[in-house]
Design an enzyme around this catalytic site. Structure first.
Site, PDB file in Angstrom:
ATOM      1  CB  SER A   1     -32.719 -31.801  -7.320  1.00  0.00           C
ATOM      2  OG  SER A   1     -31.920 -32.919  -7.029  1.00  0.00           O
ATOM      3  CB  VAL A   2     -35.091 -26.630  -5.623  1.00  0.00           C
ATOM      4  CG1 VAL A   2     -35.157 -25.121  -5.827  1.00  0.00           C
ATOM      5  CG2 VAL A   2     -36.484 -27.245  -5.838  1.00  0.00           C
TER       6      VAL A   2
END
Length: 390
Positions: free
Chosen positions: A78-79
């Site tokens: 999810s970066v």
């Protein structure tokens, strides 16, 4: 440490460079291998537009003994949402997308079954009520893109849109990616490459090119994989449906090493790159780098205005979001109050702190889920701020 000078640590070397005054970050990075179980990782720090820390080390592939090198990249989960959100904010700044118009204005099929008034602002702030994707989908369907966005367009919300927030772990990227495609004709990964990655010289992709697969580190899944949520809350719980969906296809396991998942575009979940590029990206959001300005000050300020904060409907703990960017206290433990960026499952994190002109990134192939918080990123962040204070 001089550029490319190696220092023994764990089962392999640490390499890279640091500027004077940032030795504590090297110590913390080395300590993560010795005390906190890292197998392969990288950390980078930009300060006032300059790279002051660029470290990597350990093993990119523990099974084969392949070392982590300067060119190693890794999936960051999810970066990627931080870069996806920035692309959408850039469209808004360019006047191509009005985030307060209904999504259906751009995507007519979306406007049904209670979704008629969902706006892009709601999607960015995880308030759209579409956290879990319904529909009987295969992995091939999801990787093909069109079937999964068609399923989202057809479904009902999981809760009344706008009434509360809950982490849209995967649907966030599909909805915003489809908006990108309808507004520009480009996939989100293509827009990211053209508008941001190439001008800044970043090695970060949503949709990994075939020729970069050889540089990708092999992910080490966490113990127990994704079974803990299903065991605790039940397979039909909203949380499990969100985190493993659609249709139970996803989990934190060996599947993320498969080339077809790395090559596909999942703008919420499969950004692949290195720490150096992520730190540079966030440094460029603090101010232009080499003449490249990702967002103007006014749009960045709008992107960092808090839209959601409090107990999360999906993951229960407190989360906090601006226009797609995660904010404190969610984004980075121990970092400054006005930080913005995004963490990734298993330990990765990247963020900016505009108050001290910091861009920071840590990536790893060693997934860990610690309910007390991941000590690896926390120790590196603490060390970076200690160096700035000194």
């Amino acid at each position: 440490m001089q550029p490319d000078q190696a220092a023994p640590v764990g089962d392999g070397p640490v390499e890279g460079r640091i500027e004077p005054g940032f030795g504590a970050v090297l110590d913390a990075f080395r300590d993560n291998f010795v005390r906190h179980g890292d197998v392969g990782a990288a950390c980078a720090v930009y300060h006032r537009g300059r790279c002051v820390v660029d470290l990597w080390g350990g093993l990119a592939d523990a099974d084969r003994g392949r070392p982590w090198t300067r060119d190693t990249i890794v999936i960051t989960f999810s970066v990627a949402k931080g870069l996806t959100a920035t692309c959408i904010n850039r469209l808004a700044e360019q006047g191509l997308l009005d985030i307060d118009l209904p999504v259906a204005h751009y995507w007519p099929a979306f406007g049904c079954n209670g979704k008629e008034h969902i706006t892009t602002r709601m999607v960015l702030s995880h308030r759209a009520g579409l956290a879990a994707v319904d529909g009987e989908l295969t992995l091939d369907d999801v990787l093909a893109w069109d079937p999964v966005v068609a399923a989202i367009a057809a479904q009902k919300p999981n809760w009344e849109p706008g009434s509360r927030h809950g982490y849209h772990a995967r649907s966030f990227g599909w909805i915003l990616g489809e908006l990108m495609r309808r507004v520009t004709g480009l996939s989100l990964g293509s827009y990211l490459e053209r508008e941001i990655a190439r001008p800044l010289g970043l090695r970060f992709w949503v949709g990994l090119p075939e020729h970069e697969l050889a540089h990708c580190a092999r992910l080490i899944p966490p113990e127990g994989g994704s079974d803990a949520v299903a065991s605790l809350l039940g397979a039909d719980s909203l949380t499990n449906r969100v985190m493993t969906g659609p249709n139970g296809l996803f989990g934190y396991n060996e599947m993320w090493n498969r080339p077809e998942l790395l090559r596909a575009e999942l703008p919420s979940s499969n950004g692949v790159g290195d720490a150096r590029s992520l730190a540079r990206f966030y440094a460029a959001l603090n101010g232009n780098i080499d003449g490249v300005q990702v967002l103007g000050p006014a749009q960045l300020a709008r992107a960092c205005e808090r839209q959601s904060r409090g107990p999360d409907t999906v993951i229960f703990k407190e989360t906090s979001f601006g226009l797609g960017l995660s904010l404190q206290p969610m984004v980075a433990p121990g970092a400054g109050a006005r930080c913005f960026g995004h963490p990734g499952a298993g330990g990765a994190v990247a963020f900016a702190d505009p108050d001290v002109e910091l861009g920071f990134a840590y990536v790893t192939n060693t997934m860990q889920f610690d309910p007390r918080g991941d000590p690896r990123a926390a120790s590196l962040i603490r060390a970076a701020y200690d160096c700035l204070s000194a």
